[in-house]
Design a protein around this motif. Structure first.
Motif, PDB file in Angstrom:
ATOM      1  N   ALA A 135     -47.956  13.013   0.369  1.00  0.00           N
ATOM      2  CA  ALA A 135     -47.786  13.673  -0.927  1.00  0.00           C
ATOM      3  C   ALA A 135     -46.413  13.297  -1.500  1.00  0.00           C
ATOM      4  N   LEU A 183     -50.740  15.225  -4.839  1.00  0.00           N
ATOM      5  CA  LEU A 183     -51.425  15.327  -3.546  1.00  0.00           C
ATOM      6  C   LEU A 183     -52.117  14.017  -3.191  1.00  0.00           C
ATOM      7  N   PRO A 184     -52.400  13.798  -1.910  1.00  0.00           N
ATOM      8  CA  PRO A 184     -53.045  12.533  -1.504  1.00  0.00           C
ATOM      9  C   PRO A 184     -54.443  12.364  -2.099  1.00  0.00           C
ATOM     10  N   ASP A 185     -55.126  13.454  -2.391  1.00  0.00           N
ATOM     11  CA  ASP A 185     -56.494  13.344  -2.915  1.00  0.00           C
ATOM     12  C   ASP A 185     -56.530  13.125  -4.416  1.00  0.00           C
ATOM     13  N   LEU A 205     -47.620  26.261  -0.871  1.00  0.00           N
ATOM     14  CA  LEU A 205     -47.095  25.167  -1.688  1.00  0.00           C
ATOM     15  C   LEU A 205     -46.919  25.593  -3.142  1.00  0.00           C
ATOM     16  N   VAL A 254     -46.151  18.125  -7.759  1.00  0.00           N
ATOM     17  CA  VAL A 254     -46.530  17.622  -6.435  1.00  0.00           C
ATOM     18  C   VAL A 254     -47.800  16.812  -6.597  1.00  0.00           C
ATOM     19  N   VAL A 286     -45.413  21.449   1.812  1.00  0.00           N
ATOM     20  CA  VAL A 286     -46.580  20.591   1.601  1.00  0.00           C
ATOM     21  C   VAL A 286     -47.540  20.768   2.792  1.00  0.00           C
ATOM     22  N   GLY A 287     -48.812  20.912   2.497  1.00  0.00           N
ATOM     23  CA  GLY A 287     -49.827  21.083   3.533  1.00  0.00           C
ATOM     24  C   GLY A 287     -50.008  22.514   3.970  1.00  0.00           C
ATOM     25  N   SER A 301     -48.639  15.054   4.740  1.00  0.00           N
ATOM     26  CA  SER A 301     -49.584  16.195   4.797  1.00  0.00           C
ATOM     27  C   SER A 301     -50.793  15.782   5.655  1.00  0.00           C
ATOM     28  N   THR A 347     -52.792  17.482  -8.431  1.00  0.00           N
ATOM     29  CA  THR A 347     -51.386  17.799  -8.676  1.00  0.00           C
ATOM     30  C   THR A 347     -51.188  19.293  -8.629  1.00  0.00           C
ATOM     31  N   VAL A 348     -49.963  19.675  -8.303  1.00  0.00           N
ATOM     32  CA  VAL A 348     -49.554  21.071  -8.289  1.00  0.00           C
ATOM     33  C   VAL A 348     -48.249  21.168  -9.076  1.00  0.00           C
ATOM     34  N   SER A 358     -41.175  11.743  -0.788  1.00  0.00           N
ATOM     35  CA  SER A 358     -42.495  11.698  -0.104  1.00  0.00           C
ATOM     36  C   SER A 358     -42.515  12.687   1.055  1.00  0.00           C
TER      37      SER A 358
END
Length: 413
Positions: free
Chosen positions: A117, A71-73, A56, A69, A51-52, A112, A76-77, A109
């Motif tokens: 994330a 993401l904070p924003d 990833l 995954v 992550v980060g 990142s 998704t991945v 959790s």
């Protein structure tokens, strides 16, 4: 007993197996679920390391299971998945597992540069239960096999007990039926062997008692014959002919009564035997035919051509025939004809003696009816002979309406 013991072992074994296999089945299921969840957690942690970093997406593709995954924003991945309450809870920095449609999700959790994330790994129910149904089936087969094995062993154990007991029952029935040579074969548990030895000891004791009774009967015969002979001589020496005849008749009656008692005692001591009824009846009819010829009696005889075995001793049957024929000579006038017939029956024979004399009613009026079970006509020996063999005696009047007809069934129906 075998069936009861089999049911008892089956119930006991089933309870033990249920108490053992149910917890084992639950434990196997828990182990399979824990293993699947552990592998999913390891996969999520391997993605959390990337992550980060630019790697990833590559890390997500290398995991051989659905991985998402968050993401904070808000992006998704990986595989598409809804952002559930469990995901939002994991975004606070907590790693959790939650129930999802069709399986479970493992949420890890990871920090990142832009925030926290969340890596989500989905574990389907098929993976959670992998190998569990097969293991449960194997345990079920094992449990059934153990129950069947327990029943078989219980049946063998019960057979080892019931077989000697059945043998004891057969020997006791043979002893009750008069077969004093029957002996039990000791076997089975110690208690059953002890019973068999006790039964054999009882049979030996019965033999000893019967032997003692035979000796007593022989002694009684010897002791009574001498005073009876003296009484007969005293009666013959009397000067009054009527008094001498009366005492002579009393002595004869006493001698017949004593002979009957001794004969019956000998028969009881000898036990139940068997003989050829045709041969015995033929010999006794030949004996009485001499007297019948002197009295001008016509004797009709019908006997089987071959041997006819009956469950009665030869001496006992001869006494029975003598009683029946003697009854005809004693209670019918000279010249009255008679018929003797012997017919086979499924378990013995039917002996019938008939005459054309005055019949039983006239004889009873002349002599009177004796007390107890006696017929008053000297037929008690024949009746007891028939009953000792499991048969019966019947008296009737022939279809012509005159005379007497006696049937002795030797052996059961």
């Amino acid at each position: 007993m075998r069936r009861w013991l089999a049911w008892l072992v089956a119930a006991t074994t089933s309870l033990v197996l249920i108490a053992l296999l149910v917890p084992m089945a639950l434990l196997i299921r828990a182990v399979a679920e824990n293993g699947a969840m552990s592998r999913a957690t390891a996969a999520a942690e391997s993605v959390a390391v990337a992550v980060g970093t630019p790697d990833l997406a590559l890390a997500v593709e290398q995991v051989a299971r659905p991985v998402t995954v968050f993401l904070p924003d808000g992006g998704t991945v990986g595989a598409a998945a809804p952002r559930s309450d469990a995901v939002r809870l994991a975004a606070t920095g907590r790693s959790v597992t939650a129930r999802a449609a069709g399986g479970r999700e493992v949420l890890v959790s990871a920090q990142s540069p832009g925030g926290t994330a969340v890596i989500r790994v989905f574990v389907p129910d098929a993976e959670l239960m992998r190998g569990v149904p097969e293991t449960w089936a194997a345990l079920l087969v094992l449990g059934l096999a153990l129950v069947v094995l327990g029943i078989v062993l219980a049946d063998r154990l019960a057979l080892a007990v019931t077989r000697p007991v059945d043998g004891l029952a057969r020997v006791s029935h043979r002893l009750a039926g008069g077969d004093l040579t029957a002996r039990a074969e000791p076997g089975g548990p110690p208690e059953v062997r002890s019973v068999a030895l006790a039964l054999n000891h009882l049979a030996d004791r019965i033999d000893e008692l019967l032997a003692a009774e035979r000796e007593s009967v022989a002694d009684l015969s010897h002791r009574l014959r001498t005073p009876l002979t003296g009484l007969r001589l005293d009666a013959e020496s009397l000067r009054d002919p009527e008094e001498a005849a009366r005492l002579q008749a009393r002595a004869d009656a006493l001698e017949r009564a004593v002979s009957t008692v001794i004969t019956e005692a000998r028969h009881r001591s000898a036990g139940r035997g068997s003989c050829d009824a045709a041969g015995v009846v033929r010999e006794r009819v030949r004996f009485w035919s001499v007297l019948a010829e002197d009295q001008g009696r016509e004797v009709s005889v019908s006997l089987p051509d071959g041997p006819l075995p009956v469950p009665v001793g030869a001496e006992e049957l001869a006494a029975c025939v003598d009683a029946l024929l003697g009854n005809v000579f004693a209670h019918t006038p000279e010249g009255v004809s008679m018929a003797v017939r012997l017919e086979p029956r499924p378990a013995g024979a039917l002996l019938s003696v008939s005459d054309t004399g005055p019949g039983f009613e006239a004889a009873l009026l002349e002599r009177g009816i004796s007390g107890g079970d006696s017929t008053g006509l000297g037929l008690d020996i024949a009746r007891r002979t028939a009953e000792s063999s499991g048969g019966s005696l019947s008296v009737s009047t022939p279809p012509a309406g005159r005379g007497a007809h006696v049937e002795v069934l030797l052996g059961g129906p």
